[in-house]
Design an enzyme around this catalytic site. Structure first.
Site, PDB file in Angstrom:
ATOM      1  N   GLU A 104      39.554   1.050 -78.598  1.00 60.28           N
ATOM      2  CA  GLU A 104      39.069   2.396 -78.304  1.00 60.28           C
ATOM      3  C   GLU A 104      37.550   2.422 -78.364  1.00 60.28           C
ATOM      4  O   GLU A 104      36.928   1.686 -79.128  1.00 60.28           O
ATOM      5  CB  GLU A 104      39.667   3.393 -79.295  1.00 60.28           C
ATOM      6  CG  GLU A 104      41.157   3.589 -79.051  1.00 60.28           C
ATOM      7  CD  GLU A 104      41.802   4.602 -79.977  1.00 60.28           C
ATOM      8  OE1 GLU A 104      41.189   4.966 -81.007  1.00 60.28           O
ATOM      9  OE2 GLU A 104      42.927   5.025 -79.675  1.00 60.28           O
ATOM     10  N   CYS A 117      30.177   4.837 -79.416  1.00 58.29           N
ATOM     11  CA  CYS A 117      30.680   4.098 -80.573  1.00 58.29           C
ATOM     12  C   CYS A 117      31.577   2.988 -80.024  1.00 58.29           C
ATOM     13  O   CYS A 117      32.634   3.263 -79.450  1.00 58.29           O
ATOM     14  CB  CYS A 117      31.450   5.063 -81.464  1.00 58.29           C
ATOM     15  SG  CYS A 117      32.208   4.269 -82.875  1.00 58.29           S
ATOM     16  N   CYS A 124      41.321  -5.119 -87.325  1.00 58.79           N
ATOM     17  CA  CYS A 124      40.348  -5.520 -88.351  1.00 58.79           C
ATOM     18  C   CYS A 124      41.121  -5.998 -89.569  1.00 58.79           C
ATOM     19  O   CYS A 124      42.177  -5.446 -89.886  1.00 58.79           O
ATOM     20  CB  CYS A 124      39.470  -4.327 -88.732  1.00 58.79           C
ATOM     21  SG  CYS A 124      38.193  -4.738 -89.944  1.00 58.79           S
ATOM     22  N   CYS A 128      39.831  -1.797 -95.418  1.00 60.00           N
ATOM     23  CA  CYS A 128      39.383  -0.574 -96.098  1.00 60.00           C
ATOM     24  C   CYS A 128      40.559   0.408 -96.115  1.00 60.00           C
ATOM     25  O   CYS A 128      41.186   0.654 -95.083  1.00 60.00           O
ATOM     26  CB  CYS A 128      38.182   0.032 -95.392  1.00 60.00           C
ATOM     27  SG  CYS A 128      36.816  -1.130 -95.241  1.00 60.00           S
ATOM     28  N   CYS A 131      40.960   3.583 -93.767  1.00 63.28           N
ATOM     29  CA  CYS A 131      40.655   3.373 -92.351  1.00 63.28           C
ATOM     30  C   CYS A 131      41.918   3.125 -91.527  1.00 63.28           C
ATOM     31  O   CYS A 131      42.751   2.285 -91.882  1.00 63.28           O
ATOM     32  CB  CYS A 131      39.715   2.184 -92.226  1.00 63.28           C
ATOM     33  SG  CYS A 131      39.483   1.644 -90.534  1.00 63.28           S
ATOM     34  N   GLU A 172      35.069  -5.208 -87.783  1.00 65.15           N
ATOM     35  CA  GLU A 172      33.879  -5.440 -88.609  1.00 65.15           C
ATOM     36  C   GLU A 172      32.899  -6.254 -87.746  1.00 65.15           C
ATOM     37  O   GLU A 172      33.106  -7.453 -87.508  1.00 65.15           O
ATOM     38  CB  GLU A 172      34.291  -6.200 -89.883  1.00 65.15           C
ATOM     39  CG  GLU A 172      33.156  -6.889 -90.628  1.00 65.15           C
ATOM     40  CD  GLU A 172      31.972  -5.993 -90.980  1.00 65.15           C
ATOM     41  OE1 GLU A 172      32.154  -4.984 -91.674  1.00 65.15           O
ATOM     42  OE2 GLU A 172      30.840  -6.309 -90.549  1.00 65.15           O
ATOM     43  N   CYS A 344      34.970   8.725 -87.619  1.00 62.80           N
ATOM     44  CA  CYS A 344      34.744   7.448 -88.298  1.00 62.80           C
ATOM     45  C   CYS A 344      36.003   7.000 -89.041  1.00 62.80           C
ATOM     46  O   CYS A 344      36.629   7.771 -89.745  1.00 62.80           O
ATOM     47  CB  CYS A 344      33.594   7.623 -89.270  1.00 62.80           C
ATOM     48  SG  CYS A 344      33.189   6.133 -90.126  1.00 62.80           S
TER      49      CYS A 344
HETATM   50  S1  SF4 Z   1      36.250   0.709 -91.962  1.00 60.58           S
HETATM   51 FE1  SF4 Z   1      35.528  -0.870 -90.512  1.00 60.58          FE
HETATM   52  S2  SF4 Z   1      35.521  -2.761 -91.743  1.00 60.58           S
HETATM   53 FE2  SF4 Z   1      36.796  -1.298 -92.867  1.00 60.58          FE
HETATM   54  S3  SF4 Z   1      38.883  -1.740 -92.165  1.00 60.58           S
HETATM   55 FE3  SF4 Z   1      38.054  -0.088 -90.869  1.00 60.58          FE
HETATM   56  S4  SF4 Z   1      37.240  -1.126 -89.073  1.00 60.58           S
HETATM   57 FE4  SF4 Z   1      37.492  -2.670 -90.676  1.00 60.58          FE
END
Ligand code: SF4
Length: 352
Positions: A104, A117, A124, A128, A131, A172, A344
């Site tokens: 995306e 963005c 990933c 986190c 996320c 990341e 985010c």
């Molecule tokens: S916040 Fe960024 S680094 Fe952390 S799991 Fe999500 S995509 Fe990956």
């Protein structure tokens, strides 16, 4: 969630040129028996003009255009779906990648600013806890061409020049260092998109050795660190990467970046109710960031249906008031597009 993992990209006999830099395109041209400047012309068509159809590259000889059409791929992604926010300011694209998989990309227009963005990985594995992308796991790194096409596709679709790029989409970025920096260099190149280095921000959850490499290589781009906690214990709870690179190491690397002239580092701080949102957290941050050339973006959490919650407004206000005692600017960022899961930490490649 549907994620396409089968390769759908070019066959072995074709070469993907999208994402090559000027030197690489010059060298490709020489291998074709063409002068190096043909590579420079292709570079300008691809990135400066946003043209991927060889038939339109009218300063190239007919034979070369034919060879480009027959033997090379000049497109690395295509738009599958676009979702527009009610206000029309934010558009979220689901893209199909030439190398397989979907990502995306989010385009946000605010006044004269058009911020894109971009994603750097399919999924990933940094994990986190707050996320949505983390739930996919890591499928693969994007190529520079797949990153560059996010820019070109969104810009053409919105018919509005991109003014800022943030590597804050899926993945990341510093774990796909070479391809991300190659794409950033193309965005910045005077014969390509000509974006100022200060308009390109690379974000990281805190991959310390890569931040050190970024500093050692004197990369001109802005750096943002996803901080999200004021103690190692609370950071580790939501960001497992903190067990490998704890706050002290992360802040040391951040200081090395910010110590250079005209460098300000951005800290992103996703505010989670009952976890990192107290005035004590803010006071610890004030002490921790003292003397560091930085700014802090506070992002009230966007609900993705997990265990975390956005703090209530009075708690957000108390935290921000305490944080403003520090010697750095504080901005509260109410994520654009949170009404359509484009804020985010909310990107996840679902079939829409
Ligand atoms: S916040 Fe960024 S680094 Fe952390 S799991 Fe999500 S995509 Fe990956």
């Amino acid at each position: 969630m549907t994620v396409v993992t089968e390769p759908t990209g070019p066959t072995a006999t074709r070469i993907q040129l999208k994402g090559l830099n000027m030197a690489e395109l010059e060298s490709w041209s020489l291998k074709q028996g063409e002068p190096a400047y043909r590579g420079r012309q292709i570079f300008e068509w691809l990135y400066g003009q946003g043209v991927s159809d060889p038939a339109k590259m009218d300063n190239l000889p007919r034979a070369l255009r034919k060879r480009l059409a027959g033997e090379a791929d000049l497109t690395a992604a295509s738009i599958l779906t676009r979702t527009v926010s009610p206000s029309g300011a934010t558009v979220k694209y689901l893209l199909e990648l030439a190398g397989g998989g979907r990502v995306e990309t989010v385009s946000m227009v605010q006044g004269r600013r058009h911020t894109l963005c971009v994603s750097s990985q399919v999924g990933c594995n940094v994990g986190c806890d707050f996320c949505a992308t983390a739930r996919m796991g890591l499928l693969r790194n994007l190529t520079a061409g797949e990153i560059v096409d996010q820019y070109l596709l969104a810009q053409a679709d919105r018919r509005l020049a991109v003014t800022n790029v943030v590597f804050m989409g899926m993945g990341e970025p510093l774990l796909n260092y070479r391809q991300v920096l190659q794409a950033a260099d193309i965005f910045h190149h005077p014969k390509a998109m000509q974006l100022g280095a200060g308009r390109i921000t690379i974000s990281t959850a805190g991959v310390v050795p890569k931040i050190e490499q970024f500093v050692a290589e004197e990369r001109p781009y802005r750096l943002a660190i996803s901080l999200n906690a004021s103690t190692d214990a609370s950071r580790e709870q939501i960001m497992p990467i903190n067990a490998t690179w704890p706050l002290a190491a992360l802040l040391k690397a951040a200081r090395a970046y910010a110590n250079r002239p005209r460098r300000t580092i951005t800290f992103e701080y996703v505010l989670l109710a009952g976890l990192n949102d107290t005035p004590d957290d803010a006071a610890r941050l004030v002490a921790m960031l003292k003397g560091l050339a930085c700014k802090v973006n506070v992002i009230p959490y966007n609900d993705i249906g997990g265990i975390y919650r956005r703090p209530k407004r009075p708690a957000i206000d108390r935290f921000v008031a305490a944080l403003r005692k520090g010697d750095f600017p504080v901005l509260v960022r109410w994520s654009h597009g949170s009404d359509m899961a484009a804020g985010c930490g909310q990107l996840v490649a679902e079939a829409a």
